[in-house]
Write a protein that holds these residues in place. Structure first.
Motif, PDB file in Angstrom:
ATOM      1  N   SER A 167       0.846  -1.194   0.000  1.00  0.00           N
ATOM      2  CA  SER A 167       0.000   0.000   0.000  1.00  0.00           C
ATOM      3  C   SER A 167       0.886   1.250   0.000  1.00  0.00           C
ATOM      4  CB  SER A 167      -0.921   0.009   1.223  1.00  0.00           C
ATOM      5  OG  SER A 167      -0.158  -0.070   2.420  1.00  0.00           O
ATOM      6  N   PRO A 168       0.330   2.403  -0.430  1.00  0.00           N
ATOM      7  CA  PRO A 168       1.116   3.652  -0.451  1.00  0.00           C
ATOM      8  C   PRO A 168       1.537   4.077   0.952  1.00  0.00           C
ATOM      9  CG  PRO A 168      -0.891   3.855  -1.772  1.00  0.00           C
ATOM     10  CD  PRO A 168      -1.009   2.590  -1.001  1.00  0.00           C
ATOM     11  N   ILE A 169       2.702   4.640   1.057  1.00  0.00           N
ATOM     12  CA  ILE A 169       3.181   5.175   2.329  1.00  0.00           C
ATOM     13  C   ILE A 169       2.427   6.470   2.621  1.00  0.00           C
ATOM     14  CG2 ILE A 169       5.174   6.115   3.577  1.00  0.00           C
ATOM     15  CD1 ILE A 169       6.949   4.315   1.824  1.00  0.00           C
ATOM     16  N   GLU A 170       1.760   6.501   3.738  1.00  0.00           N
ATOM     17  CA  GLU A 170       0.961   7.669   4.105  1.00  0.00           C
ATOM     18  C   GLU A 170       1.817   8.717   4.822  1.00  0.00           C
ATOM     19  OE1 GLU A 170      -2.035   8.005   3.150  1.00  0.00           O
ATOM     20  OE2 GLU A 170      -2.599   5.970   2.579  1.00  0.00           O
ATOM     21  N   GLY A 171       1.408   9.975   4.703  1.00  0.00           N
ATOM     22  CA  GLY A 171       2.018  11.050   5.484  1.00  0.00           C
ATOM     23  C   GLY A 171       3.430  11.426   5.087  1.00  0.00           C
ATOM     24  N   LEU A 172       3.800  11.218   3.828  1.00  0.00           N
ATOM     25  CA  LEU A 172       5.131  11.644   3.378  1.00  0.00           C
ATOM     26  C   LEU A 172       5.252  13.161   3.510  1.00  0.00           C
ATOM     27  CD1 LEU A 172       5.887   9.678   0.070  1.00  0.00           C
ATOM     28  CD2 LEU A 172       7.122   9.494   2.219  1.00  0.00           C
ATOM     29  N   ASN A 173       6.362  13.622   4.066  1.00  0.00           N
ATOM     30  CA  ASN A 173       6.578  15.074   4.073  1.00  0.00           C
ATOM     31  C   ASN A 173       7.248  15.483   2.768  1.00  0.00           C
ATOM     32  OD1 ASN A 173       9.433  14.712   4.318  1.00  0.00           O
ATOM     33  ND2 ASN A 173       9.230  14.507   6.547  1.00  0.00           N
ATOM     34  N   LEU A 174       7.371  16.775   2.548  1.00  0.00           N
ATOM     35  CA  LEU A 174       7.878  17.276   1.272  1.00  0.00           C
ATOM     36  C   LEU A 174       9.305  16.830   1.005  1.00  0.00           C
ATOM     37  CD1 LEU A 174       7.151  18.951  -1.179  1.00  0.00           C
ATOM     38  CD2 LEU A 174       7.910  20.984   0.043  1.00  0.00           C
ATOM     39  N   SER A 175      10.134  16.818   2.038  1.00  0.00           N
ATOM     40  CA  SER A 175      11.531  16.414   1.873  1.00  0.00           C
ATOM     41  C   SER A 175      11.625  14.947   1.425  1.00  0.00           C
ATOM     42  CB  SER A 175      12.296  16.616   3.193  1.00  0.00           C
ATOM     43  OG  SER A 175      13.628  16.170   3.071  1.00  0.00           O
ATOM     44  N   ASP A 176      10.825  14.091   2.079  1.00  0.00           N
ATOM     45  CA  ASP A 176      10.831  12.670   1.717  1.00  0.00           C
ATOM     46  C   ASP A 176      10.314  12.472   0.296  1.00  0.00           C
ATOM     47  OD1 ASP A 176      11.832  11.955   4.169  1.00  0.00           O
ATOM     48  OD2 ASP A 176       9.873  11.506   5.051  1.00  0.00           O
ATOM     49  N   LEU A 177       9.274  13.237  -0.070  1.00  0.00           N
ATOM     50  CA  LEU A 177       8.709  13.112  -1.406  1.00  0.00           C
ATOM     51  C   LEU A 177       9.718  13.549  -2.457  1.00  0.00           C
ATOM     52  CD1 LEU A 177       6.462  12.599  -3.416  1.00  0.00           C
ATOM     53  CD2 LEU A 177       5.534  14.870  -2.896  1.00  0.00           C
ATOM     54  N   ASN A 178      10.423  14.635  -2.204  1.00  0.00           N
ATOM     55  CA  ASN A 178      11.434  15.105  -3.157  1.00  0.00           C
ATOM     56  C   ASN A 178      12.532  14.062  -3.347  1.00  0.00           C
ATOM     57  OD1 ASN A 178      10.121  17.523  -3.579  1.00  0.00           O
ATOM     58  ND2 ASN A 178      11.296  18.642  -2.044  1.00  0.00           N
ATOM     59  N   SER A 179      12.954  13.425  -2.264  1.00  0.00           N
ATOM     60  CA  SER A 179      13.977  12.373  -2.348  1.00  0.00           C
ATOM     61  C   SER A 179      13.451  11.172  -3.131  1.00  0.00           C
ATOM     62  CB  SER A 179      14.396  11.931  -0.939  1.00  0.00           C
ATOM     63  OG  SER A 179      14.988  13.002  -0.228  1.00  0.00           O
ATOM     64  N   LEU A 180      12.195  10.824  -2.874  1.00  0.00           N
ATOM     65  CA  LEU A 180      11.581   9.693  -3.561  1.00  0.00           C
ATOM     66  C   LEU A 180      11.502   9.943  -5.066  1.00  0.00           C
ATOM     67  CD1 LEU A 180      10.000   6.996  -3.470  1.00  0.00           C
ATOM     68  CD2 LEU A 180       7.930   8.356  -3.115  1.00  0.00           C
ATOM     69  N   LEU A 181      11.084  11.141  -5.453  1.00  0.00           N
ATOM     70  CA  LEU A 181      10.971  11.470  -6.876  1.00  0.00           C
ATOM     71  C   LEU A 181      12.341  11.526  -7.544  1.00  0.00           C
ATOM     72  CD1 LEU A 181       8.151  14.172  -6.762  1.00  0.00           C
ATOM     73  CD2 LEU A 181       7.972  11.811  -7.556  1.00  0.00           C
ATOM     74  N   ALA A 182      13.353  11.970  -6.785  1.00  0.00           N
ATOM     75  CA  ALA A 182      14.714  12.004  -7.345  1.00  0.00           C
ATOM     76  C   ALA A 182      15.212  10.589  -7.635  1.00  0.00           C
ATOM     77  CB  ALA A 182      15.649  12.715  -6.371  1.00  0.00           C
ATOM     78  N   ARG A 183      14.848   9.634  -6.775  1.00  0.00           N
ATOM     79  CA  ARG A 183      15.296   8.247  -6.942  1.00  0.00           C
ATOM     80  C   ARG A 183      14.468   7.492  -7.974  1.00  0.00           C
ATOM     81  NH1 ARG A 183      14.679   8.192  -1.414  1.00  0.00           N
ATOM     82  NH2 ARG A 183      12.951   6.702  -1.645  1.00  0.00           N
ATOM     83  N   SER A 184      13.165   7.693  -7.955  1.00  0.00           N
ATOM     84  CA  SER A 184      12.272   6.806  -8.702  1.00  0.00           C
ATOM     85  C   SER A 184      11.351   7.523  -9.679  1.00  0.00           C
ATOM     86  CB  SER A 184      11.411   6.000  -7.714  1.00  0.00           C
ATOM     87  OG  SER A 184      12.219   5.306  -6.787  1.00  0.00           O
ATOM     88  N   GLY A 185      11.573   8.809  -9.899  1.00  0.00           N
ATOM     89  CA  GLY A 185      10.721   9.551 -10.818  1.00  0.00           C
ATOM     90  C   GLY A 185      10.718   8.978 -12.223  1.00  0.00           C
ATOM     91  N   HIS A 186      11.845   8.382 -12.640  1.00  0.00           N
ATOM     92  CA  HIS A 186      11.928   7.811 -13.991  1.00  0.00           C
ATOM     93  C   HIS A 186      10.948   6.652 -14.164  1.00  0.00           C
ATOM     94  CE1 HIS A 186      14.556   5.215 -11.562  1.00  0.00           C
ATOM     95  NE2 HIS A 186      14.415   4.302 -12.494  1.00  0.00           N
ATOM     96  N   GLN A 187      10.683   5.902 -13.068  1.00  0.00           N
ATOM     97  CA  GLN A 187       9.727   4.800 -13.168  1.00  0.00           C
ATOM     98  C   GLN A 187       8.308   5.327 -13.365  1.00  0.00           C
ATOM     99  OE1 GLN A 187      10.635   2.633  -9.503  1.00  0.00           O
ATOM    100  NE2 GLN A 187      11.640   1.053 -10.712  1.00  0.00           N
ATOM    101  N   LEU A 188       7.982   6.421 -12.691  1.00  0.00           N
ATOM    102  CA  LEU A 188       6.662   7.031 -12.860  1.00  0.00           C
ATOM    103  C   LEU A 188       6.506   7.607 -14.264  1.00  0.00           C
ATOM    104  CD1 LEU A 188       6.321   8.842  -9.414  1.00  0.00           C
ATOM    105  CD2 LEU A 188       5.134   6.771 -10.154  1.00  0.00           C
ATOM    106  N   HIS A 189       7.590   8.179 -14.783  1.00  0.00           N
ATOM    107  CA  HIS A 189       7.554   8.730 -16.140  1.00  0.00           C
ATOM    108  C   HIS A 189       7.317   7.617 -17.162  1.00  0.00           C
ATOM    109  CE1 HIS A 189       8.258  11.250 -19.543  1.00  0.00           C
ATOM    110  NE2 HIS A 189       9.431  10.732 -19.835  1.00  0.00           N
ATOM    111  N   ASP A 190       7.983   6.479 -16.955  1.00  0.00           N
ATOM    112  CA  ASP A 190       7.803   5.343 -17.870  1.00  0.00           C
ATOM    113  C   ASP A 190       6.393   4.766 -17.743  1.00  0.00           C
ATOM    114  OD1 ASP A 190       9.304   3.410 -19.732  1.00  0.00           O
ATOM    115  OD2 ASP A 190       8.345   2.047 -18.298  1.00  0.00           O
TER     116      ASP A 190
END
Length: 349
Positions: free
Chosen positions: A228-251
């Motif tokens: 299930s999705p991780i709830e309550g991500l703060n902005l810093s965690d989200l930015n780190s997540l997108l930096a690591r895995s944003g390419h998968q979302l783009h694909d």
């Protein structure tokens, strides 16, 4: 009983007839936009032609074993032609030519999107804040104007490639191949399959593959075999997540887009539930697209004015940060649904 190619093309109940009408519609849409694109008076012409080429590529992929288009390249050896025909009824050079057109238009369209976004930002009314903030906004506007100047120069360079592609022999050959096929269509045996039954089979496979895409797993956790999705991500965690895995979302977004195009081709054959699914894919694609746009624009800022661009453009950075969490929360509502469908698909396999 064997049917003539013309009879198949005119049939609304056969897969070949559907293929003919869709390829006719998509190819005509692309080719009629050549003059508006070359006139370059409205950036929407580039946008529409790019979408048209994407849809045409999706159609060629979907109906690769339904139609056969003659290869007009006389330099190709007979053995190469046979190999081409064995894999698909569509010459690989034709699909590559359409793909090249898409990419060339895409480079201009990406710049148009950034230019429009910056122009809209520049035209936004003053917030009426304190004098110090107003002075900072003036500094930002100066930076944005400089960036717009660079974008316009870059666009002019990229547009020269569009003019070249739309005026060369390869483009003329491309239009000739499609027009020739529309005048004298030829089909493979699958063309005589009933359209509704064949459509269902052709859509189920890609959707099943879509459910297995790793992009659905970005920003998730698994407990007791339940993801299930991780709830309550703060902005810093989200930015780190997108930096690591944003390419998968783009694909994932690109795969959703391709399937949505293919589903839209068959929308007339199915009920309102099918149409609702098409709309949902469009909504997911839009959310992921907005996240991707932020990434592309941020990279442009980094390339042009440095990694410290958030300090130089704090208002834009603040707007990005404010919208990012909201976009992510909207995405998670869809992600939760498709993770459950993914689990069901795995259990049924």
């Amino acid at each position: 009983m064997s049917m003539t190619s013309r009879s198949i093309a005119q049939s609304e109940n056969l897969l070949g007839g559907y293929a003919y009408q869709i390829i006719r519609q998509q190819s005509k849409q692309v080719f009629k936009l050549r003059s508006p694109v070359l006139a370059d008076t409205d950036p929407e012409a580039v946008h529409e032609m790019r979408i048209g080429t994407r849809r045409l590529r999706s159609a060629l992929s979907l109906f690769g074993n339904v139609i056969t288009i003659q290869n007009t390249d006389s330099k190709k050896s007979s053995s190469s032609q046979l190999a081409d025909a064995a894999a698909s009824g569509i010459p690989s050079r034709l699909t590559k030519a359409v793909s090249k057109l898409t990419k060339t238009l895409g480079k201009v369209r990406d710049l148009d999107v950034m230019q429009q976004w910056l122009e809209k930002t520049l035209a936004a009314p003053n917030s009426g804040k304190a004098a110090a903030t107003s002075q900072l906004e003036k500094a930002e506007k100066k930076t944005v104007k400089a960036l717009l100047k660079k974008l316009k120069k870059r666009r002019k360079q990229k547009f020269s490639s569009v003019k070249k592609v739309l005026s060369n022999k390869s483009y003329k050959k491309l239009t000739h191949q499609f027009n020739q096929w529309l005048e004298q269509p030829t089909f493979l045996p699958a063309a005589q399959e009933p359209a509704a039954r064949a459509a269902a089979v052709r859509i189920v496979g890609p959707i099943t593959e879509l459910l297995q895409h790793p992009g659905w797993q970005v920003g998730t956790s698994t407990r007791s075999n339940q993801t299930s999705p991780i709830e309550g991500l703060n902005l810093s965690d989200l930015n780190s997540l997108l930096a690591r895995s944003g390419h998968q979302l783009h694909d994932l977004r690109k795969q959703i887009k391709g399937i949505r195009y293919q589903m839209e081709f068959f929308r007339g054959l199915f009920d309102l539930t099918y149409a609702a699914q098409v709309r949902e894919f469009r909504a997911i694609q839009s959310l992921l697209g907005q996240l991707q746009d932020q990434t592309v624009i941020s990279q442009f800022f980094t390339d042009e004015i440095g990694a410290d661009w958030p300090q130089q453009l704090p208002t834009i950075e603040a707007a990005f940060q404010a919208s990012r969490l909201d976009l992510w929360q909207q995405w998670q509502s869809y992600q939760r649904k498709y993770l459950k469908l993914q689990s069901v698909a795995i259990s049924a396999a």
